[in-house]
Scaffold this active site. Structure first.
Site, PDB file in Angstrom:
ATOM      1  N   ASP A 220       0.865  -1.179   0.000  1.00  0.00           N
ATOM      2  CA  ASP A 220       0.000   0.000   0.000  1.00  0.00           C
ATOM      3  C   ASP A 220       0.901   1.228   0.000  1.00  0.00           C
ATOM      4  OD1 ASP A 220      -1.881   2.001   0.390  1.00  0.00           O
ATOM      5  OD2 ASP A 220      -3.079   0.812   1.782  1.00  0.00           O
TER       6      ASP A 220
ATOM      7  N   ARG B 163      -0.152   4.396  -0.610  1.00  0.00           N
ATOM      8  CA  ARG B 163      -0.941   5.631  -0.543  1.00  0.00           C
ATOM      9  C   ARG B 163      -0.470   6.562   0.566  1.00  0.00           C
ATOM     10  NH1 ARG B 163      -6.804   2.901  -0.402  1.00  0.00           N
ATOM     11  NH2 ARG B 163      -5.606   1.444   0.884  1.00  0.00           N
TER      12      ARG B 163
END
Length: 201
Positions: A127, A129
């Site tokens: 991930d 982000r």
């Protein structure tokens, strides 16, 4: 550090209700700005029902059943319309790896890897982000307290580490399908997402 600022806005009637769409970017030439969908009944003086949604072209636009992103976006927009809320739409396709890499990861998943292992096999983060973008947008909208529409504990932690209060978490639980059960189970088991899945799919 480059500052994300409000560049343009317009009224946008939608199937869910009337919103203001606000585009945020580092300059007015950016072709893919982050977006805030702000309902017409939005009141920053009250805790705001808010969704931080990362772009998922396959799910949001094409209705992919490999994930639950499109369904979560739909539920978030409905809740935002009911509650005078806000949906922040961040251009972080494929948990930040981009659409090309996401398609490559899908091919690896078809060969048996889960969504986390497929990313790492490509040399990418599970991930990637960042939620500082969302915090900048919330500060611009003068939001100080939210009901956060999410299943993702990382989003909760990101907001709690700021000066914005998380009053409550609003779950966005969708019905698992055979096409996305393994994906949802990986998000629960590997990434700590707040689902409670059984093994019936």
């Amino acid at each position: 550090m480059t500052t994300l600022t409000r560049q343009a806005e317009t009224a946008l009637p939608t199937q869910w209700g009337s919103f203001k769409m606000i585009a945020y970017a580092t300059d007015d030439q950016q072709k893919m700005p982050h977006l805030a969908m702000v309902h017409e009944n939005f009141d920053p003086e009250q805790p705001v029902y808010l969704r931080i949604h990362s772009e998922c072209l396959t799910g949001d636009l094409f209705g992919s059943r490999r994930c639950d992103c499109g369904e979560q976006l739909d539920r978030s927009m409905k809740l935002a319309a009911e509650k005078g809320g806000v949906v922040l739409y961040l251009r972080q396709e494929g948990r930040g790896i981009g659409l090309l890499n996401k398609i490559k990861a899908y091919n690896l998943q078809d060969q048996g890897l889960d969504t986390a292992d497929a990313n790492t096999h490509l040399g990418l983060d599970v991930d990637a982000r960042h939620y500082s973008i969302a915090l900048d947008m919330m500060h611009d909208l003068q939001i100080t307290a939210i009901h956060l529409m999410t299943n993702n504990p990382l989003k909760i932690k990101a907001v709690e580490a700021s000066n914005i209060q998380v009053v409550s978490r609003v779950p966005l639980i969708t019905e698992p399908r055979k096409e996305n059960y393994k994906y949802l189970k990986t998000k629960e088991d590997v990434m700590g997402h707040l689902y409670h899945l059984n093994g019936n799919h």
